[in-house]
Every structure is written in structure tokens, then in C-alpha cells.
Motif scaffolding. Structure first.
Motif, PDB file in Angstrom:
ATOM      1  N   SER A   1     -15.954  -3.531 -18.317  1.00 20.85           N
ATOM      2  CA  SER A   1     -17.007  -2.811 -19.159  1.00 20.85           C
ATOM      3  C   SER A   1     -17.578  -1.626 -18.370  1.00 20.85           C
ATOM      4  O   SER A   1     -17.448  -1.608 -17.098  1.00 20.85           O
ATOM      5  CB  SER A   1     -17.960  -3.762 -19.454  1.00 20.85           C
ATOM      6  OG  SER A   1     -17.527  -5.072 -20.130  1.00 20.85           O
ATOM      7  N   PRO A   2     -18.104  -0.658 -19.136  1.00 20.07           N
ATOM      8  CA  PRO A   2     -18.933   0.266 -18.223  1.00 20.07           C
ATOM      9  C   PRO A   2     -20.227  -0.343 -17.673  1.00 20.07           C
ATOM     10  O   PRO A   2     -20.701  -1.476 -17.583  1.00 20.07           O
ATOM     11  CB  PRO A   2     -18.988   1.460 -19.352  1.00 20.07           C
ATOM     12  CG  PRO A   2     -19.227   0.599 -20.623  1.00 20.07           C
ATOM     13  CD  PRO A   2     -18.266  -0.469 -20.376  1.00 20.07           C
ATOM     14  N   ALA A   3     -21.215   0.711 -17.279  1.00 26.09           N
ATOM     15  CA  ALA A   3     -22.426   0.284 -16.944  1.00 26.09           C
ATOM     16  C   ALA A   3     -23.543   1.142 -17.612  1.00 26.09           C
ATOM     17  O   ALA A   3     -23.466   2.478 -17.690  1.00 26.09           O
ATOM     18  CB  ALA A   3     -22.640   0.138 -15.301  1.00 26.09           C
ATOM     19  N   LYS A   4     -24.711   0.637 -17.906  1.00 27.68           N
ATOM     20  CA  LYS A   4     -25.832   1.337 -18.227  1.00 27.68           C
ATOM     21  C   LYS A   4     -26.305   2.389 -17.249  1.00 27.68           C
ATOM     22  O   LYS A   4     -27.011   3.526 -17.492  1.00 27.68           O
ATOM     23  CB  LYS A   4     -27.144   0.426 -18.822  1.00 27.68           C
ATOM     24  CG  LYS A   4     -26.524  -0.361 -19.917  1.00 27.68           C
ATOM     25  CD  LYS A   4     -27.560  -1.237 -20.411  1.00 27.68           C
ATOM     26  CE  LYS A   4     -27.063  -2.534 -21.515  1.00 27.68           C
ATOM     27  NZ  LYS A   4     -28.245  -3.437 -21.914  1.00 27.68           N
ATOM     28  N   THR A   5     -26.466   1.740 -16.057  1.00 24.47           N
ATOM     29  CA  THR A   5     -26.940   2.217 -14.780  1.00 24.47           C
ATOM     30  C   THR A   5     -25.958   3.429 -14.190  1.00 24.47           C
ATOM     31  O   THR A   5     -24.644   3.019 -14.101  1.00 24.47           O
ATOM     32  CB  THR A   5     -27.480   1.703 -13.710  1.00 24.47           C
ATOM     33  OG1 THR A   5     -28.298   0.355 -14.136  1.00 24.47           O
ATOM     34  CG2 THR A   5     -27.877   2.317 -12.582  1.00 24.47           C
ATOM     35  N   LEU A   6     -26.231   4.547 -14.176  1.00 26.44           N
ATOM     36  CA  LEU A   6     -25.297   5.821 -13.593  1.00 26.44           C
ATOM     37  C   LEU A   6     -25.855   6.252 -12.286  1.00 26.44           C
ATOM     38  O   LEU A   6     -26.934   6.426 -12.005  1.00 26.44           O
ATOM     39  CB  LEU A   6     -25.230   6.977 -14.655  1.00 26.44           C
ATOM     40  CG  LEU A   6     -24.878   6.610 -16.027  1.00 26.44           C
ATOM     41  CD1 LEU A   6     -24.913   7.584 -17.111  1.00 26.44           C
ATOM     42  CD2 LEU A   6     -23.563   5.857 -16.137  1.00 26.44           C
ATOM     43  N   ASP A   7     -24.833   6.860 -11.433  1.00 21.24           N
ATOM     44  CA  ASP A   7     -25.044   7.516 -10.236  1.00 21.24           C
ATOM     45  C   ASP A   7     -24.571   9.053 -10.326  1.00 21.24           C
ATOM     46  O   ASP A   7     -23.242   9.135 -10.309  1.00 21.24           O
ATOM     47  CB  ASP A   7     -24.414   6.697  -9.217  1.00 21.24           C
ATOM     48  CG  ASP A   7     -24.515   7.222  -7.841  1.00 21.24           C
ATOM     49  OD1 ASP A   7     -25.291   8.523  -7.592  1.00 21.24           O
ATOM     50  OD2 ASP A   7     -24.079   6.715  -6.804  1.00 21.24           O
ATOM     51  N   TYR A   8     -25.393   9.848 -10.477  1.00 19.41           N
ATOM     52  CA  TYR A   8     -24.551  11.299 -10.140  1.00 19.41           C
ATOM     53  C   TYR A   8     -25.026  12.054  -9.131  1.00 19.41           C
ATOM     54  O   TYR A   8     -25.166  13.068  -9.081  1.00 19.41           O
ATOM     55  CB  TYR A   8     -25.255  12.154 -11.580  1.00 19.41           C
ATOM     56  CG  TYR A   8     -24.085  11.777 -12.777  1.00 19.41           C
ATOM     57  CD1 TYR A   8     -23.262  12.772 -12.953  1.00 19.41           C
ATOM     58  CD2 TYR A   8     -24.024  10.514 -13.464  1.00 19.41           C
ATOM     59  CE1 TYR A   8     -22.331  12.470 -14.136  1.00 19.41           C
ATOM     60  CE2 TYR A   8     -23.211  10.370 -14.203  1.00 19.41           C
ATOM     61  CZ  TYR A   8     -22.453  11.506 -14.871  1.00 19.41           C
ATOM     62  OH  TYR A   8     -21.402  10.995 -15.706  1.00 19.41           O
ATOM     63  N   GLU A   9     -25.765  11.228  -8.110  1.00 20.88           N
ATOM     64  CA  GLU A   9     -26.296  11.824  -6.947  1.00 20.88           C
ATOM     65  C   GLU A   9     -25.360  11.417  -5.746  1.00 20.88           C
ATOM     66  O   GLU A   9     -25.379  12.414  -4.690  1.00 20.88           O
ATOM     67  CB  GLU A   9     -27.468  11.106  -6.856  1.00 20.88           C
ATOM     68  CG  GLU A   9     -28.631  11.310  -7.953  1.00 20.88           C
ATOM     69  CD  GLU A   9     -28.900  12.824  -8.041  1.00 20.88           C
ATOM     70  OE1 GLU A   9     -28.744  13.789  -6.997  1.00 20.88           O
ATOM     71  OE2 GLU A   9     -29.083  13.286  -9.311  1.00 20.88           O
ATOM     72  N   THR A  10     -24.872  10.332  -5.445  1.00 22.93           N
ATOM     73  CA  THR A  10     -24.037   9.860  -4.286  1.00 22.93           C
ATOM     74  C   THR A  10     -23.010  10.754  -3.850  1.00 22.93           C
ATOM     75  O   THR A  10     -22.116  11.432  -5.111  1.00 22.93           O
ATOM     76  CB  THR A  10     -23.578   8.429  -4.360  1.00 22.93           C
ATOM     77  OG1 THR A  10     -24.560   7.789  -4.665  1.00 22.93           O
ATOM     78  CG2 THR A  10     -22.938   8.116  -2.940  1.00 22.93           C
ATOM     79  N   ALA A  11     -22.681  11.343  -2.830  1.00 26.25           N
ATOM     80  CA  ALA A  11     -21.553  12.321  -2.496  1.00 26.25           C
ATOM     81  C   ALA A  11     -20.356  11.442  -2.883  1.00 26.25           C
ATOM     82  O   ALA A  11     -20.078  10.475  -2.694  1.00 26.25           O
ATOM     83  CB  ALA A  11     -21.519  12.602  -1.096  1.00 26.25           C
ATOM     84  N   LEU A  12     -19.493  12.496  -3.687  1.00 24.38           N
ATOM     85  CA  LEU A  12     -18.133  11.955  -3.923  1.00 24.38           C
ATOM     86  C   LEU A  12     -17.001  12.023  -2.764  1.00 24.38           C
ATOM     87  O   LEU A  12     -17.196  12.976  -2.041  1.00 24.38           O
ATOM     88  CB  LEU A  12     -17.624  12.859  -4.885  1.00 24.38           C
ATOM     89  CG  LEU A  12     -18.247  12.509  -6.294  1.00 24.38           C
ATOM     90  CD1 LEU A  12     -17.934  13.394  -7.515  1.00 24.38           C
ATOM     91  CD2 LEU A  12     -17.893  11.224  -6.876  1.00 24.38           C
TER      92      LEU A  12
ATOM     93  N   MET B   1     -15.220   6.258 -12.299  1.00 24.54           N
ATOM     94  CA  MET B   1     -15.265   4.990 -11.222  1.00 24.54           C
ATOM     95  C   MET B   1     -16.719   5.161 -10.396  1.00 24.54           C
ATOM     96  O   MET B   1     -17.102   4.521  -9.909  1.00 24.54           O
ATOM     97  CB  MET B   1     -14.217   4.933 -10.556  1.00 24.54           C
ATOM     98  CG  MET B   1     -13.961   3.701  -9.583  1.00 24.54           C
ATOM     99  SD  MET B   1     -12.392   3.022  -9.068  1.00 24.54           S
ATOM    100  CE  MET B   1     -11.917   4.675  -7.952  1.00 24.54           C
ATOM    101  N   PHE B   2     -16.937   6.507 -10.261  1.00 20.57           N
ATOM    102  CA  PHE B   2     -17.888   6.753  -9.168  1.00 20.57           C
ATOM    103  C   PHE B   2     -19.188   7.027 -10.007  1.00 20.57           C
ATOM    104  O   PHE B   2     -20.292   7.650  -9.355  1.00 20.57           O
ATOM    105  CB  PHE B   2     -17.589   7.962  -8.421  1.00 20.57           C
ATOM    106  CG  PHE B   2     -16.367   7.862  -7.668  1.00 20.57           C
ATOM    107  CD1 PHE B   2     -16.365   6.873  -6.371  1.00 20.57           C
ATOM    108  CD2 PHE B   2     -15.136   8.145  -7.962  1.00 20.57           C
ATOM    109  CE1 PHE B   2     -15.157   6.675  -5.738  1.00 20.57           C
ATOM    110  CE2 PHE B   2     -13.826   7.933  -7.228  1.00 20.57           C
ATOM    111  CZ  PHE B   2     -14.007   7.374  -6.186  1.00 20.57           C
TER     112      PHE B   2
END
Length: 249
Positions: A6-17, A76-77
Motif C-alpha cells: 500500500s502507499p502511505a499518507k505521510t510523505l517525505d520530500y525533504e530527505t536527500a535522495l 519508494m523514497f
């Protein structure tokens, strides 16, 4: 074998890729159609549909309204939350990420079916939402398109097996719509001698099972009986052909 999360409601667009090359979602056009339609929903309606606070409703109304200009990030990230804490994608090595691109999929209310490196924009639209353009609910709008694409991925991979690590809400998008001959095995995670189900623990365990598959390059479902991360162990007596139980004593 293809594993499905499943996906997630919480997202992370800050952590380095890590140094990865994003891919284009196969249902990118459908995602844009849905986002543009959702942009016409009021904040009040979004709050009612998603059972979220006015502040979250505004955030997601803004996301839908600005969808075409939002930043993109490999799925995935981008997903966070319990499942993706268990997966811990940022610490996978390059070979495991490459393996994930061929063997791991994420169901999505907006994007339908995502590969790990598919570039997605931030959103919130759960598969169980009772709204869709010209339909009463989102699963009706997707019809059998998600199941068909998942079946194509399984055929390309060659095992004719799906490891279902998704929630019932998301698996409903494919359940009963896959071609005959595809085997689906779901995992059931339990705690202690009483084999109690704890939602947050089970979500994290789903991510850990996906990671274990990637790290060990498991391509045969029987190999997953060896999953033992964080003390979980396969319980043959409590398992069936279609649902395997793993218990942490």
C-alpha cells in the motif's frame, strides 16, 4: 514474484535522495485527470471525503490545484509511515533498488500502480474514497486497469506469483480481477503467544518483509518462509495456501 505494498499518507520530500534515475508512472495521464477533477472539490468536501481536519483539507486542495507544478520524487523514497519505516528504502544498496524496480509495486489511489522509481507528486487520495469523476467511488473509476497492468508485470517477471503485502482497502483494486493462473499469497503478522494483531506492527512488518525479499533477491514465494526480521517466524500450523502467518513471540 512481484510484491505489492500500500502507499502511505505521510510523505517525505525533504530527505536527500540516493543517485537514482526516476521513471515515468505508467498511469501518469490518469493521475493528472484525477488530480484536475479533484481540484474542483471544496475544502469542506475534501474534509468530509477523507475524514481529515480543515488544515489537511486545505493542504490537499492546494496540492490538487497546483498539481502540474508540484515537485516529483521517486515513489519508494516519497512514501513514509510505518510500512516505509520497515522498508527503509534509503539504506538499500544499488542492486536492491534495481531489483525493487522489477519486483516491487505500490498501489495508489491517484497513480494506480507505481514502480519504486516512478516519479510522483505529493497527494492524498485513498483507494477507498467514495468519489471519482462520473463514478461513485474510486475503485469503480479504475475498473480493471490496475489489475491488468499488475498481471502484465507478473507475466514479464515470469513467476506467476504475487506477494500481497497491501491492505484490504488497496488490494480491492486488483482482487477478483486478475487472470486465472496467478497465485496470490497474503502475509498475516501477529504478536506474542496469543497471536494478537497489532496494526502498526503489521504495517512495519509488511515493509520489512518487502525489504527482506529485495535484500535476498527472493524470486520464489517458498523462499519467503525464511523471513525472520525482528524476530518474526513462519507459523505453518496457522497458515493456509493463500495466507501465511508470521508470528513474533
Amino acid at each position: 514474484m512481484i510484491a505489492v505494498l500500500s502507499p502511505a499518507k505521510t510523505l517525505d520530500y525533504e530527505t536527500a535522495l540516493p543517485p537514482v534515475t526516476p521513471t515515468r508512472p505508467r498511469f501518469a495521464d490518469e493521475a493528472t485527470t484525477l488530480a484536475h477533477a479533484a481540484a474542483h472539490l471544496t475544502q469542506k468536501r475534501l474534509s468530509e471525503l477523507m475524514h481529515i481536519s480543515p488544515a489537511l483539507a486545505k493542504l490537499n486542495a492546494d496540492r490538487f490545484g497546483d498539481f502540474d507544478t508540484l515537485p516529483e520524487r521517486p515513489a519508494m523514497f516519497a512514501f513514509a509511515g510505518d510500512v516505509y519505516t520497515g522498508l527503509d528504502a534509503k539504506t538499500l544498496d544499488e542492486a536492491a533498488v534495481d531489483y525493487a524496480q522489477d519486483h516491487l509495486r505500490m498501489l495508489s489511489g491517484l497513480y494506480g500502480l507505481l514502480r519504486p522509481l516512478d516519479a510522483m507528486r505529493p497527494y492524498r487520495l485513498e483507494m477507498g474514497t467514495r468519489w471519482a469523476p462520473r463514478q461513485k467511488k474510486l475503485t469503480d473509476w479504475w475498473r480493471d486497469r490496475i489489475a491488468k497492468l499488475l498481471a502484465e508485470d507478473v507475466a514479464a517477471e515470469g513467476s506467476e506469483t504475487i506477494l500481497n503485502l497491501a491492505s484490504q482497502e488497496y488490494w480491492a483494486a486488483a482482487d477478483g480481477k486478475l487472470p486465472a493462473g496467478i497465485r496470490v499469497v497474503a502475509f498475516d503478522f501477529r504478536e506474542g503467544e496469543a497471536q494478537k494483531f497489532v496494526s502498526s506492527h503489521a504495517k512495519k512488518a509488511r515493509g520489512m518483509a518487502a525489504r527482506w525479499m529485495l535484500e535476498h533477491r527472493i524470486d520464489d514465494i517458498e523462499g519467503m518462509k525464511g523471513f525472520d526480521t525482528d524476530g518474526y517466524a513462519y507459523d505453518a500450523a496457522a497458515s493456509t495456501d493463500a495466507q501465511w502467518r508470521f508470528v513474533r513471540r
